[in-house]
Write a protein that holds these residues in place. Structure first.
Motif, PDB file in Angstrom:
ATOM      1  N   ILE A 180      -2.514  -2.133  -0.463  1.00  0.00           N
ATOM      2  CA  ILE A 180      -2.325  -0.892  -1.217  1.00  0.00           C
ATOM      3  C   ILE A 180      -3.559  -0.598  -2.068  1.00  0.00           C
ATOM      4  O   ILE A 180      -3.990   0.558  -2.169  1.00  0.00           O
ATOM      5  N   ASN A 181      -4.165  -1.634  -2.635  1.00  0.00           N
ATOM      6  CA  ASN A 181      -5.384  -1.425  -3.418  1.00  0.00           C
ATOM      7  C   ASN A 181      -6.534  -0.926  -2.550  1.00  0.00           C
ATOM      8  O   ASN A 181      -7.344  -0.114  -3.001  1.00  0.00           O
ATOM      9  N   VAL A 182      -6.598  -1.382  -1.313  1.00  0.00           N
ATOM     10  CA  VAL A 182      -7.610  -0.873  -0.381  1.00  0.00           C
ATOM     11  C   VAL A 182      -7.370   0.620  -0.122  1.00  0.00           C
ATOM     12  O   VAL A 182      -8.317   1.419  -0.111  1.00  0.00           O
ATOM     13  N   ILE A 183      -6.119   0.998   0.041  1.00  0.00           N
ATOM     14  CA  ILE A 183      -5.781   2.414   0.254  1.00  0.00           C
ATOM     15  C   ILE A 183      -6.178   3.233  -0.974  1.00  0.00           C
ATOM     16  O   ILE A 183      -6.824   4.277  -0.851  1.00  0.00           O
ATOM     17  N   ARG A 184      -5.815   2.764  -2.169  1.00  0.00           N
ATOM     18  CA  ARG A 184      -6.179   3.475  -3.407  1.00  0.00           C
ATOM     19  C   ARG A 184      -7.686   3.657  -3.505  1.00  0.00           C
ATOM     20  O   ARG A 184      -8.182   4.732  -3.825  1.00  0.00           O
ATOM     21  N   HIS A 185      -8.410   2.593  -3.243  1.00  0.00           N
ATOM     22  CA  HIS A 185      -9.873   2.633  -3.328  1.00  0.00           C
ATOM     23  C   HIS A 185     -10.452   3.614  -2.302  1.00  0.00           C
ATOM     24  O   HIS A 185     -11.369   4.382  -2.607  1.00  0.00           O
ATOM     25  N   SER A 186      -9.907   3.576  -1.111  1.00  0.00           N
ATOM     26  CA  SER A 186     -10.383   4.484  -0.058  1.00  0.00           C
ATOM     27  C   SER A 186     -10.188   5.940  -0.452  1.00  0.00           C
ATOM     28  O   SER A 186     -11.081   6.774  -0.270  1.00  0.00           O
ATOM     29  N   ASP A 245      13.407  -2.163  -6.959  1.00  0.00           N
ATOM     30  CA  ASP A 245      14.020  -3.466  -7.245  1.00  0.00           C
ATOM     31  C   ASP A 245      13.361  -4.644  -6.522  1.00  0.00           C
ATOM     32  O   ASP A 245      13.903  -5.740  -6.537  1.00  0.00           O
ATOM     33  N   ARG A 246      12.201  -4.435  -5.907  1.00  0.00           N
ATOM     34  CA  ARG A 246      11.534  -5.523  -5.185  1.00  0.00           C
ATOM     35  C   ARG A 246      10.069  -5.613  -5.595  1.00  0.00           C
ATOM     36  O   ARG A 246       9.396  -4.589  -5.706  1.00  0.00           O
ATOM     37  N   SER A 247       9.582  -6.828  -5.739  1.00  0.00           N
ATOM     38  CA  SER A 247       8.146  -7.002  -5.961  1.00  0.00           C
ATOM     39  C   SER A 247       7.476  -7.141  -4.589  1.00  0.00           C
ATOM     40  O   SER A 247       8.115  -7.516  -3.602  1.00  0.00           O
ATOM     41  N   LEU A 248       6.215  -6.815  -4.559  1.00  0.00           N
ATOM     42  CA  LEU A 248       5.474  -6.822  -3.303  1.00  0.00           C
ATOM     43  C   LEU A 248       4.707  -8.129  -3.129  1.00  0.00           C
ATOM     44  O   LEU A 248       4.174  -8.678  -4.108  1.00  0.00           O
ATOM     45  N   PRO A 249       4.606  -8.614  -1.908  1.00  0.00           N
ATOM     46  CA  PRO A 249       3.786  -9.807  -1.655  1.00  0.00           C
ATOM     47  C   PRO A 249       2.316  -9.507  -1.986  1.00  0.00           C
ATOM     48  O   PRO A 249       1.874  -8.359  -1.875  1.00  0.00           O
ATOM     49  N   PRO A 250       1.553 -10.510  -2.377  1.00  0.00           N
ATOM     50  CA  PRO A 250       0.141 -10.299  -2.726  1.00  0.00           C
ATOM     51  C   PRO A 250      -0.669  -9.592  -1.640  1.00  0.00           C
ATOM     52  O   PRO A 250      -1.498  -8.737  -1.940  1.00  0.00           O
ATOM     53  N   VAL A 251      -0.431  -9.919  -0.383  1.00  0.00           N
ATOM     54  CA  VAL A 251      -1.196  -9.275   0.693  1.00  0.00           C
ATOM     55  C   VAL A 251      -0.896  -7.773   0.763  1.00  0.00           C
ATOM     56  O   VAL A 251      -1.782  -6.966   1.035  1.00  0.00           O
ATOM     57  N   VAL A 252       0.337  -7.384   0.474  1.00  0.00           N
ATOM     58  CA  VAL A 252       0.704  -5.966   0.471  1.00  0.00           C
ATOM     59  C   VAL A 252       0.047  -5.260  -0.710  1.00  0.00           C
ATOM     60  O   VAL A 252      -0.504  -4.165  -0.564  1.00  0.00           O
ATOM     61  N   ASN A 253       0.062  -5.899  -1.886  1.00  0.00           N
ATOM     62  CA  ASN A 253      -0.630  -5.328  -3.046  1.00  0.00           C
ATOM     63  C   ASN A 253      -2.120  -5.145  -2.756  1.00  0.00           C
ATOM     64  O   ASN A 253      -2.711  -4.128  -3.120  1.00  0.00           O
ATOM     65  N   ALA A 254      -2.707  -6.123  -2.101  1.00  0.00           N
ATOM     66  CA  ALA A 254      -4.131  -6.032  -1.754  1.00  0.00           C
ATOM     67  C   ALA A 254      -4.377  -4.860  -0.802  1.00  0.00           C
ATOM     68  O   ALA A 254      -5.349  -4.102  -0.958  1.00  0.00           O
TER      69      ALA A 254
END
Length: 186
Positions: free
Chosen positions: A167-173, A156-165
């Motif tokens: 998480i994307n670093v984690i996915r990429h890693s 029920d919550r959207s993530l702040p842009p910095v958190v999305n960024a």
């Protein structure tokens, strides 16, 4: 600011649910157990049996749970996800999982194994983080022990842009580093 908290998986998921944290890296759980949490599978990690180099179990190719149960085992406490897996695995073989020692931190478990006081079943990814030349890590594929790791967020919550960024670093890693097996014999 990015603040990282190290919690057991139930506590981490509760922090996500109540909004104390934006997301958690957590062992995967059945979504029906956490209806308020979205779990995005990130990777699957096998477990290994960690032994001192001179331990008798190193002579076996793939020791079974009965073999392992005959030795002192160090484990995480009951609130750790891996502990529930071990309890279930031993029970499925008609055994009771009774660790000789419990520790709150995986690195403490490894120190206990290095000292020759016990054996441990740990996530193989942990071995990438430490010098384990004086230890033997045996795969335990026949035990069907492994764990999924997921990114847990509140539905029920959207993530702040910095958190999305982040998480994307984690996915990429995870995607870039892939999966390699550090299991070793002396």
């Amino acid at each position: 600011d990015i603040i990282i908290r190290d919690d057991f998986f139930g506590q981490a998921l509760e922090r996500v649910a109540v909004g104390d944290v934006d997301f958690a890296l957590s062992p995967s759980v059945d979504p029906s157990r956490v209806p308020h949490i979205q779990m995005e599978h990130l990777l699957t990690e096998d477990m290994v049996l960690l032994l001192p180099v001179d331990h008798p179990l190193t002579q076996m190719r793939e020791p079974g749970l009965k073999d392992i149960a005959d030795h002192a085992i160090v484990s995480m406490p009951a609130q750790a996800a891996i502990r529930a897996q071990l309890d279930q695995a031993f029970a499925s073989e008609g055994l009771t999982f009774t660790p000789a020692m419990e520790t709150m931190h995986a690195l403490s478990s490894i120190a206990i194994v290095k000292a020759g006081l016990a054996v441990a079943i740990v996530p193989e990814g942990l071995l990438k983080l430490l010098d384990h030349r004086d230890l033997v890590a045996l795969p335990v594929p026949h035990l069907r022990l492994g764990r999924g790791i997921s990114i847990a967020t509140a539905k029920d919550r959207s993530l702040p842009p910095v958190v999305n960024a982040f998480i994307n670093v984690i996915r990429h890693s995870v995607k870039t580093n892939g999966k390699s097996s550090p299991c070793s014999r002396p």
